[in-house]
Design an enzyme around this catalytic site. Structure first.
Site, PDB file in Angstrom:
ATOM      1  N   GLU A 109       1.017  -1.197  -0.019  1.00 23.72           N
ATOM      2  CA  GLU A 109      -0.136   0.145   0.043  1.00 23.72           C
ATOM      3  C   GLU A 109       0.879   1.179  -0.004  1.00 23.72           C
ATOM      4  O   GLU A 109       2.045   1.322   0.755  1.00 23.72           O
ATOM      5  CB  GLU A 109      -0.992  -0.139   1.228  1.00 23.72           C
ATOM      6  N   ASN A 114       1.668   9.751  -3.713  1.00 25.99           N
ATOM      7  CA  ASN A 114       3.208   9.443  -3.857  1.00 25.99           C
ATOM      8  C   ASN A 114       3.317   8.792  -5.355  1.00 25.99           C
ATOM      9  O   ASN A 114       3.589   7.598  -5.696  1.00 25.99           O
ATOM     10  CB  ASN A 114       3.543   8.215  -3.029  1.00 25.99           C
ATOM     11  N   TYR A 121       5.519   1.055  -9.261  1.00 25.96           N
ATOM     12  CA  TYR A 121       5.050  -0.018  -8.974  1.00 25.96           C
ATOM     13  C   TYR A 121       4.342  -0.471 -10.037  1.00 25.96           C
ATOM     14  O   TYR A 121       4.119  -1.769 -10.705  1.00 25.96           O
ATOM     15  CB  TYR A 121       4.072  -0.129  -7.704  1.00 25.96           C
TER      16      TYR A 121
HETATM   17  C1  LIG Z   1       9.625   5.628  -4.554  1.00 28.10           C
HETATM   18  C2  LIG Z   1      11.273   5.423  -4.543  1.00 28.10           C
HETATM   19  C3  LIG Z   1      11.798   4.121  -3.795  1.00 28.10           C
HETATM   20  C4  LIG Z   1      11.827   5.286  -6.243  1.00 28.10           C
HETATM   21  O1  LIG Z   1      13.213   4.825  -6.036  1.00 28.10           O
HETATM   22  P1  LIG Z   1      13.956   5.011  -7.506  1.00 28.10           P
HETATM   23  O2  LIG Z   1      15.174   4.356  -7.485  1.00 28.10           O
HETATM   24  O3  LIG Z   1      14.171   6.424  -7.651  1.00 28.10           O
HETATM   25  O4  LIG Z   1      12.962   4.278  -8.665  1.00 28.10           O
HETATM   26  P2  LIG Z   1      13.336   4.018 -10.300  1.00 28.10           P
HETATM   27  O5  LIG Z   1      14.623   4.894 -10.530  1.00 28.10           O
HETATM   28  O6  LIG Z   1      13.441   2.591 -10.268  1.00 28.10           O
HETATM   29  O7  LIG Z   1      12.087   4.647 -11.111  1.00 28.10           O
HETATM   30  C5  LIG Z   1      11.208   3.796 -11.361  1.00 28.10           C
HETATM   31  C6  LIG Z   1      10.015   4.444 -12.361  1.00 28.10           C
HETATM   32  O8  LIG Z   1       9.370   5.302 -11.378  1.00 28.10           O
HETATM   33  C7  LIG Z   1       9.119   6.645 -11.674  1.00 28.10           C
HETATM   34  N1  LIG Z   1       9.930   7.585 -11.077  1.00 28.10           N
HETATM   35  C8  LIG Z   1      10.824   7.487  -9.979  1.00 28.10           C
HETATM   36  N2  LIG Z   1      11.414   8.553  -9.613  1.00 28.10           N
HETATM   37  C9  LIG Z   1      11.043   9.625 -10.393  1.00 28.10           C
HETATM   38  C10 LIG Z   1      11.683  10.774 -10.543  1.00 28.10           C
HETATM   39  N3  LIG Z   1      12.245  11.525  -9.650  1.00 28.10           N
HETATM   40  N4  LIG Z   1      10.884  11.523 -11.496  1.00 28.10           N
HETATM   41  C11 LIG Z   1      10.226  10.972 -12.595  1.00 28.10           C
HETATM   42  N5  LIG Z   1       9.640   9.809 -12.575  1.00 28.10           N
HETATM   43  C12 LIG Z   1      10.225   8.852 -11.447  1.00 28.10           C
HETATM   44  C13 LIG Z   1       9.530   6.650 -13.304  1.00 28.10           C
HETATM   45  O9  LIG Z   1       8.299   6.220 -13.954  1.00 28.10           O
HETATM   46  C14 LIG Z   1      10.586   5.528 -13.521  1.00 28.10           C
HETATM   47  O10 LIG Z   1      10.783   5.038 -14.513  1.00 28.10           O
HETATM   48  P3  LIG Z   1      11.466   5.517 -15.597  1.00 28.10           P
HETATM   49  O11 LIG Z   1      12.934   5.177 -14.934  1.00 28.10           O
HETATM   50  O12 LIG Z   1      11.383   4.585 -16.747  1.00 28.10           O
HETATM   51  O13 LIG Z   1      11.286   6.750 -15.656  1.00 28.10           O
HETATM   52  C15 LIG Z   1      11.983   6.575  -4.109  1.00 28.10           C
HETATM   53  O14 LIG Z   1      11.490   7.761  -4.924  1.00 28.10           O
HETATM   54  C16 LIG Z   1      11.988   7.017  -2.760  1.00 28.10           C
HETATM   55  O15 LIG Z   1      12.913   6.497  -1.914  1.00 28.10           O
HETATM   56  N6  LIG Z   1      11.066   7.572  -2.404  1.00 28.10           N
HETATM   57  C17 LIG Z   1      10.845   7.943  -0.838  1.00 28.10           C
HETATM   58  C18 LIG Z   1      10.249   6.805  -0.002  1.00 28.10           C
HETATM   59  C19 LIG Z   1       8.952   6.208  -0.512  1.00 28.10           C
HETATM   60  O16 LIG Z   1       8.094   6.951  -0.745  1.00 28.10           O
HETATM   61  N7  LIG Z   1       8.940   4.807  -0.703  1.00 28.10           N
HETATM   62  C20 LIG Z   1       7.673   4.273  -1.111  1.00 28.10           C
HETATM   63  C21 LIG Z   1       6.911   4.072   0.071  1.00 28.10           C
HETATM   64  S1  LIG Z   1       5.467   2.965  -0.384  1.00 28.10           S
END
Ligand SMILES: CC(C)(COP(=O)(O)OP(=O)(O)OC[C@H]1O[C@@H](n2cnc3c(N)ncnc32)[C@H](O)[C@@H]1OP(=O)(O)O)[C@@H](O)C(=O)NCCC(=O)NCCS
Length: 157
Positions: A109, A114, A121
């Site tokens: 969830e 977010n 996901y």
């Molecule tokens: C959510 C989180 C874990 C994503 O990690 P990440 O390493 O940045 O993710 P990825 O690089 O694998 O990105 C996967 C996809 O998500 C989207 N995305 C993630 N970060 C993005 C950004 N800064 N800008 C635009 N799209 C983004 C894109 O669709 C991306 O696909 P793409 O690379 O083909 O464009 C990270 O933003 C984070 O740590 N957030 C804070 C903690 C959080 O909210 N966790 C989730 C709790 S449920």
């Protein structure tokens, strides 16, 4: 990038990452330590590093692993290295482990607002199931529940 099972020695780094991320789930040191107790409920805790060495930890994932349906409880990537595929790599590794263990599905969830986590996901194939009204507090917000069904022994590409 390297992904490995976390150890209790990673908990301080994991907590540092978690504290930077307001949208992450937040747990105490004791709660994290308890994940590694021998009699703890089954969990997978993964960390991502940029070299095979133990540090620095650039991201982590925590999931509960009951036999049938695993649940991703937390995923966080270091702010400086976001949007480089680490979050996706951690989730994919978890899905591979769940598939190999014979789990039928992985659920999670996430706060409705977010957007980056939801995009991650959805790109991997999670499907929105339903919305839990006002599920989160501080601030109040709906939760979106996602599910990805697994074939037994699926290898996630
Ligand atoms: C959510 C989180 C874990 C994503 O990690 P990440 O390493 O940045 O993710 P990825 O690089 O694998 O990105 C996967 C996809 O998500 C989207 N995305 C993630 N970060 C993005 C950004 N800064 N800008 C635009 N799209 C983004 C894109 O669709 C991306 O696909 P793409 O690379 O083909 O464009 C990270 O933003 C984070 O740590 N957030 C804070 C903690 C959080 O909210 N966790 C989730 C709790 S449920």
């Amino acid at each position: 990038m390297h992904i490995r099972p976390a150890t209790v020695a990673d908990v301080p780094c994991i907590r540092q990452l978690e504290e930077q991320a307001s949208t992450a789930a937040h747990w105490t040191q004791e709660q994290y330590d308890s994940f590694f107790w021998p009699d703890a409920p089954a969990r997978v805790v993964l960390v991502a590093t940029d070299t095979p060495s133990q540090r620095p930890v650039l991201g982590f994932l925590v999931a509960r692993c009951p036999p049938d349906e695993w649940e991703i409880e937390n995923v966080v990537v270091e702010v400086a290295v976001r949007h480089q595929g680490l979050g996706s790599a951690l989730v994919r590794e978890l899905l591979n482990q769940a598939g190999m263990a014979g789990a039928a599905a992985v659920i999670l969830e996430v706060r409705e607002s977010n957007a980056f986590a939801r995009q991650l996901y959805e790109k991997i194939g999670f499907v929105q199931e339903y919305r839990r009204k006002d599920y989160y507090s501080g601030p109040f917000e709906h939760a979106i529940v996602y599910r990805l069904s697994l074939q037994k022994c699926d290898k996630i590409p």
